[in-house]
Motif scaffolding. Structure first.
Motif, PDB file in Angstrom:
ATOM      1  N   ILE A  48       0.833  -1.205   0.000  1.00  0.00           N
ATOM      2  CA  ILE A  48       0.000   0.000   0.000  1.00  0.00           C
ATOM      3  C   ILE A  48       0.869   1.256   0.000  1.00  0.00           C
ATOM      4  N   GLY A  49       1.915   1.252   0.836  1.00  0.00           N
ATOM      5  CA  GLY A  49       2.800   2.413   0.893  1.00  0.00           C
ATOM      6  C   GLY A  49       3.457   2.692  -0.442  1.00  0.00           C
ATOM      7  N   SER A  50       3.887   1.636  -1.134  1.00  0.00           N
ATOM      8  CA  SER A  50       4.516   1.809  -2.440  1.00  0.00           C
ATOM      9  C   SER A  50       3.524   2.337  -3.465  1.00  0.00           C
ATOM     10  N   ALA A  51       2.299   1.807  -3.420  1.00  0.00           N
ATOM     11  CA  ALA A  51       1.276   2.271  -4.359  1.00  0.00           C
ATOM     12  C   ALA A  51       0.964   3.751  -4.138  1.00  0.00           C
ATOM     13  N   LEU A  52       0.902   4.173  -2.879  1.00  0.00           N
ATOM     14  CA  LEU A  52       0.599   5.569  -2.579  1.00  0.00           C
ATOM     15  C   LEU A  52       1.750   6.494  -2.969  1.00  0.00           C
ATOM     16  N   LEU A  53       2.968   5.957  -2.999  1.00  0.00           N
ATOM     17  CA  LEU A  53       4.110   6.784  -3.410  1.00  0.00           C
ATOM     18  C   LEU A  53       4.085   7.112  -4.898  1.00  0.00           C
ATOM     19  N   THR A  54       3.230   6.434  -5.653  1.00  0.00           N
ATOM     20  CA  THR A  54       3.085   6.788  -7.066  1.00  0.00           C
ATOM     21  C   THR A  54       2.226   8.038  -7.235  1.00  0.00           C
ATOM     22  N   LEU A  55       1.509   8.416  -6.156  1.00  0.00           N
ATOM     23  CA  LEU A  55       0.760   9.672  -6.150  1.00  0.00           C
ATOM     24  C   LEU A  55       1.681  10.787  -5.670  1.00  0.00           C
ATOM     25  N   TYR A  56       1.552  11.958  -6.244  1.00  0.00           N
ATOM     26  CA  TYR A  56       2.370  13.078  -5.812  1.00  0.00           C
ATOM     27  C   TYR A  56       1.986  13.473  -4.393  1.00  0.00           C
ATOM     28  N   VAL A  57       2.961  13.891  -3.591  1.00  0.00           N
ATOM     29  CA  VAL A  57       2.746  14.135  -2.167  1.00  0.00           C
ATOM     30  C   VAL A  57       1.602  15.106  -1.905  1.00  0.00           C
ATOM     31  N   ASP A  58       1.500  16.153  -2.706  1.00  0.00           N
ATOM     32  CA  ASP A  58       0.378  17.088  -2.589  1.00  0.00           C
ATOM     33  C   ASP A  58      -0.680  16.652  -3.586  1.00  0.00           C
ATOM     34  N   VAL A  59      -1.538  15.754  -3.140  1.00  0.00           N
ATOM     35  CA  VAL A  59      -2.524  15.124  -4.020  1.00  0.00           C
ATOM     36  C   VAL A  59      -3.378  16.200  -4.685  1.00  0.00           C
ATOM     37  N   GLY A  60      -3.494  16.109  -6.004  1.00  0.00           N
ATOM     38  CA  GLY A  60      -4.274  17.082  -6.758  1.00  0.00           C
ATOM     39  C   GLY A  60      -3.450  18.192  -7.364  1.00  0.00           C
ATOM     40  N   GLU A  61      -2.230  18.378  -6.883  1.00  0.00           N
ATOM     41  CA  GLU A  61      -1.356  19.409  -7.426  1.00  0.00           C
ATOM     42  C   GLU A  61      -0.716  18.926  -8.733  1.00  0.00           C
ATOM     43  N   VAL A  62      -0.535  19.839  -9.678  1.00  0.00           N
ATOM     44  CA  VAL A  62       0.118  19.523 -10.952  1.00  0.00           C
ATOM     45  C   VAL A  62       1.617  19.734 -10.800  1.00  0.00           C
ATOM     46  N   THR A  63       2.402  18.771 -11.236  1.00  0.00           N
ATOM     47  CA  THR A  63       3.851  18.874 -11.146  1.00  0.00           C
ATOM     48  C   THR A  63       4.501  18.351 -12.415  1.00  0.00           C
ATOM     49  N   ASN A  64       5.652  18.884 -12.721  1.00  0.00           N
ATOM     50  CA  ASN A  64       6.421  18.402 -13.865  1.00  0.00           C
ATOM     51  C   ASN A  64       7.385  17.292 -13.481  1.00  0.00           C
ATOM     52  N   LEU A  65       7.450  16.984 -12.202  1.00  0.00           N
ATOM     53  CA  LEU A  65       8.302  15.881 -11.756  1.00  0.00           C
ATOM     54  C   LEU A  65       7.699  14.556 -12.173  1.00  0.00           C
ATOM     55  N   THR A  66       8.538  13.591 -12.482  1.00  0.00           N
ATOM     56  CA  THR A  66       8.097  12.233 -12.751  1.00  0.00           C
ATOM     57  C   THR A  66       8.596  11.325 -11.628  1.00  0.00           C
ATOM     58  N   VAL A  71       8.584  13.006  -4.582  1.00  0.00           N
ATOM     59  CA  VAL A  71       8.095  12.579  -3.267  1.00  0.00           C
ATOM     60  C   VAL A  71       6.639  12.181  -3.413  1.00  0.00           C
ATOM     61  N   GLY A  72       6.311  10.961  -2.988  1.00  0.00           N
ATOM     62  CA  GLY A  72       4.946  10.466  -3.096  1.00  0.00           C
ATOM     63  C   GLY A  72       4.111  10.794  -1.868  1.00  0.00           C
ATOM     64  N   ALA A  73       2.851  10.382  -1.897  1.00  0.00           N
ATOM     65  CA  ALA A  73       1.898  10.675  -0.825  1.00  0.00           C
ATOM     66  C   ALA A  73       2.137   9.752   0.368  1.00  0.00           C
ATOM     67  N   TRP A  74       3.219   9.979   1.090  1.00  0.00           N
ATOM     68  CA  TRP A  74       3.627   9.137   2.207  1.00  0.00           C
ATOM     69  C   TRP A  74       2.637   9.184   3.369  1.00  0.00           C
ATOM     70  N   TRP A  75       1.932  10.271   3.532  1.00  0.00           N
ATOM     71  CA  TRP A  75       1.109  10.521   4.714  1.00  0.00           C
ATOM     72  C   TRP A  75      -0.241   9.802   4.690  1.00  0.00           C
ATOM     73  N   LEU A  76      -0.726   9.447   3.494  1.00  0.00           N
ATOM     74  CA  LEU A  76      -2.051   8.839   3.384  1.00  0.00           C
ATOM     75  C   LEU A  76      -2.163   7.527   4.165  1.00  0.00           C
ATOM     76  N   SER A  77      -1.113   6.714   4.127  1.00  0.00           N
ATOM     77  CA  SER A  77      -1.156   5.412   4.798  1.00  0.00           C
ATOM     78  C   SER A  77      -1.309   5.565   6.313  1.00  0.00           C
ATOM     79  N   PHE A  78      -0.750   6.621   6.879  1.00  0.00           N
ATOM     80  CA  PHE A  78      -0.847   6.819   8.319  1.00  0.00           C
ATOM     81  C   PHE A  78      -2.235   7.309   8.731  1.00  0.00           C
ATOM     82  N   ILE A  79      -2.878   8.089   7.883  1.00  0.00           N
ATOM     83  CA  ILE A  79      -4.245   8.536   8.165  1.00  0.00           C
ATOM     84  C   ILE A  79      -5.199   7.338   8.178  1.00  0.00           C
ATOM     85  N   VAL A  80      -5.067   6.467   7.180  1.00  0.00           N
ATOM     86  CA  VAL A  80      -5.921   5.273   7.101  1.00  0.00           C
ATOM     87  C   VAL A  80      -5.678   4.357   8.303  1.00  0.00           C
TER      88      VAL A  80
END
Length: 698
Positions: free
Chosen positions: A243-261, A268-277
């Protein structure tokens, strides 16, 4: 009733109710009678609210199931989510690997500080409710850990999401002023606090929780219950990795547009989502533990069967110790009694050395794979997660079945040390290592371009006029097949294809190509000198072999978890089982789990050849020497396993060869067949009498 009759009983004896006065000696209802009342204190509920519909949950299987949920979430948090996101936290909040390892070991420090108190006083407490409080507290800790994302603003990596900086070139260099405010320090403190809270909540899980399973399950089946629980503590990290790896494919600021791949080192992926769940799940599933009874109606039968297996080396007797003051006064005696068991002592030391290697490897396994084999953080997490599911599950279930078939004692001790001996072999997988990344100016020199007497190793005559930054690592692969620190350091003059992020007219690339092409026109070469964002491809076929050998290693290590635990429970007095697990937990965390990640983090940092320096301190590392990493990691893990082997052999040698029977203080033998009264066993408090021939009371 003899032991054979007890052990042949089913896992869950009849749960219909019968008055204690009509309970026969074998704990069953008299023939022809209906069970009409549950012994007081063994019903599900809180206070006077104990409806009949809840009594179906007052069973061994339901408690084991709920404890598995607790273990699964705790494992996902500490051994799953955190190892996966550790490199993301290093980038997002600019930590070194050593500093990040402190976040990990704070969990174990919190366990060490709290486990002795919790395990000692929890032995005679309402164990299920203590576990419920711990589960709820874990949710609070996970919530605190996620707070930095919401408090300290959006991730900009020094405005790395800005198109101008992402497409940096010599004509448009990044002239960044590092942000040196206290935001990173505040985030770091919250990570420490969150992990400390989770650590305190984990202390009852492996002490009070396992001891309560041993309280309510017949010895014949206890290895299966504990085995299932241990599997869940392994599946938890595996789920966490996935789950943590899958969430890291999302950009850390979910919904924000970025040119980073995702392949970009600054991603940096969405590391914080797993802790909220995890926080929400912990709050929800903690509730059933508050309704569980102190003991089950047939717990007295389980106690009698268990005590017939007990072995120990204790002088004196254990009192009732019903009050807090009595328990406090008896603390030194109980502690001394533990250390008189050489089998328990050496097994504890062996477990400590085992965790020294295992926890260090597990904590930084995704980081190691990501660094050495050059795969994205999310991919590394998925690989380790898949390996953990297969290896941990197979190893633990196999160990539980072996424990179910092998008699607890000397034979199980042989299983332990032989398995540890074999586990040394697959560690040679560390030598299956890919070549290090050679960045021009770091691992490879600029061809006839280096500027002598310069403290900037990335500075060369071809990029001296570019005024490039050394803060952000934006590697590009030049047409000459070399990796440059950034397009500016490659002296690229302009951006080519924005979508695929390519650069044109790269002066350093052209200079290198001209040196390899005699009498060629520099202008012609410059026009064709391009660079593409990312590291240059480096063929490496060793990842599969490394994962295969590490999988074998993990299978062997997890195979002995249940045998280790059962030998521990049978090497000490009946009243000291929870306390013994607590002291053992203190040892292997204080001298194993705590220094392990810290030392392994230092090993990873020692392999760093170029790190980011910001605000007067060393931040995250950009380039590593793989040869240093593999050799030092192999030596560290191998020494830990060999030390574990020596201690495990000594534990087998000193395992008590003599059995013990029970007697009350007046010396007459008794059997613990009385049913519970007010949720407590009413039988006299036993002492251990040696069956040796010297006539001395031990």
């Amino acid at each position: 009733m003899d032991e054979t009759e007890l052990l042949e009983q089913t896992l869950d004896p009849p749960t219909t109710d019968v008055p204690p006065s009509e309970l026969s000696s074998n704990g069953k209802a008299p023939e022809g009678k209906e069970w009409v009342d549950t012994p007081k204190g063994t019903e599900c509920g809180i206070g006077p609210c104990k409806p009949q519909c809840l009594q179906i949950f007052a069973s061994k299987k339901f408690f084991t199931f709920m404890l598995c949920i607790f273990g699964l979430i705790e494992g996902a948090l500490i051994s799953g989510f955190e190892p996966v996101i550790i490199s993301s936290l290093e980038i997002r909040y600019k930590f070194s690997s050593t500093a990040a390892s402190v976040i990990i070991i704070v969990f174990d420090i919190a366990v060490v500080v709290s486990v002795i108190i919790i395990s000692y006083f929890g032995e005679k407490a309402h164990k299920p409710r203590w576990i419920g409080i711990a589960f709820f507290t874990q949710g609070i800790g996970a919530l605190v850990f996620a707070l930095p994302h919401f408090i300290f603003g959006k991730y900009d990596a020094g405005s790395v999401t800005n198109t101008t900086l992402v497409l940096e070139s010599c004509n448009n260099p990044s002239l960044l002023v590092p942000d040196c405010d206290a935001g990173n320090t505040g985030a770091y403190i919250l990570f420490l606090i969150g992990n400390a809270i989770i650590g305190v909540s984990a202390a009852p899980l492996f002490t009070i929780g396992v001891s309560f399973i041993d309280d309510i399950v017949l010895p014949k089946y206890v290895s299966l219950h504990i085995g299932v629980f241990q599997v869940c503590t392994i599946v938890g990290p595996a789920i966490g990795f996935g789950i943590g790896s899958a969430l890291l494919t999302l950009y850390v600021d979910v919904g924000e547009v970025t040119n980073l791949t995702e392949d970009d080192p600054a991603w940096v992926g969405a590391w914080w989502l797993s802790f909220i769940v995890s926080s929400g799940i912990s709050f929800l599933f903690s509730i059933p533990f508050f309704f569980y009874p102190r003991v089950l109606p047939d717990t007295h039968l389980v106690t009698e069967a268990r005590q017939k297996q007990m072995k120990g080396t204790y002088k004196g007797r254990f009192g009732k110790e019903d009050t807090f003051v009595e328990q406090l006064k008896a603390f030194p005696f109980h502690l001394l009694g533990l250390f008189k068991s050489k089998a328990w002592l050496f097994l504890t030391l062996g477990t400590t050395f085992l965790f020294l290697s295992l926890e260090a490897l597990v904590s930084f396994a995704p980081k190691y794979v990501e660094t050495v084999y050059r795969v994205p953080a999310s991919t590394a997490g998925l690989i380790i997660g898949a390996m953990a599911i297969a290896a941990g599950g197979i190893g633990t279930l196999t160990g539980a079945l072996i424990a179910h078939c092998v008699k607890i004692g000397k034979n199980m001790g042989i299983v332990n040390w032989v398995t540890v001996l074999i586990a040394v072999v697959p560690l040679v997988g560390f030598f299956l290592t890919c070549r290090s990344v050679d960045v021009v100016g770091i691992g490879t020199q600029y061809t006839n371009n280096s500027i002598s007497n310069s403290s900037d190793v990335l500075l060369a005559s071809c990029n001296a006029d570019c005024n490039c930054s050394s803060t952000i690592f934006e590697p590009v692969c030049g047409a000459d097949g070399l990796t440059y620190f950034s397009p500016c350091r490659a002296s690229c003059q302009q951006v080519g294809d924005i979508q695929n992020v390519t650069y044109e007219n790269c002066g350093c690339v052209a200079t290198n190509l001209r040196n390899n092409m005699m009498n060629s026109d520099f202008g012609t070469i410059l026009a064709s000198s391009t660079a593409t964002r990312g590291l240059c491809p480096l063929p490496c076929t060793y990842l599969a072999g490394f994962i295969a050998l590490v999988t074998i290693f993990v299978i062997l290590i997890f195979l002995i978890r249940v045998p280790f635990l059962l030998v521990t429970l049978r090497s000490v007095a009946d009243e000291q089982r929870t306390f013994a697990l607590g002291v053992q937990s203190l040892f292997f965390r204080l001298f194993g789990s705590i220094p392990g990640p810290l030392l392994f983090g230092a090993i990873i940092d020692s392999g760093c050849v170029y790190s980011q320096t910001e605000c007067g301190r060393i931040a995250n590392c950009w380039v590593y020497d793989n040869n240093i990493l593999r050799l030092r990691a192999y030596i560290f893990c191998t020494l830990g396993i060999l030390a574990c082997l020596v201690c495990t052999v000594l534990s087998w040698v000193f395992y008590p060869p003599y059995g013990f029977k029970l007697a009350p203080p007046d010396g007459t033998e008794y059997k613990c067949t009385d049913p519970p009264v007010d949720g407590k066993l009413s039988a006299p408090n036993p002492v251990f009498i040696s069956e040796t021939t010297d006539g001395i009371l031990y």
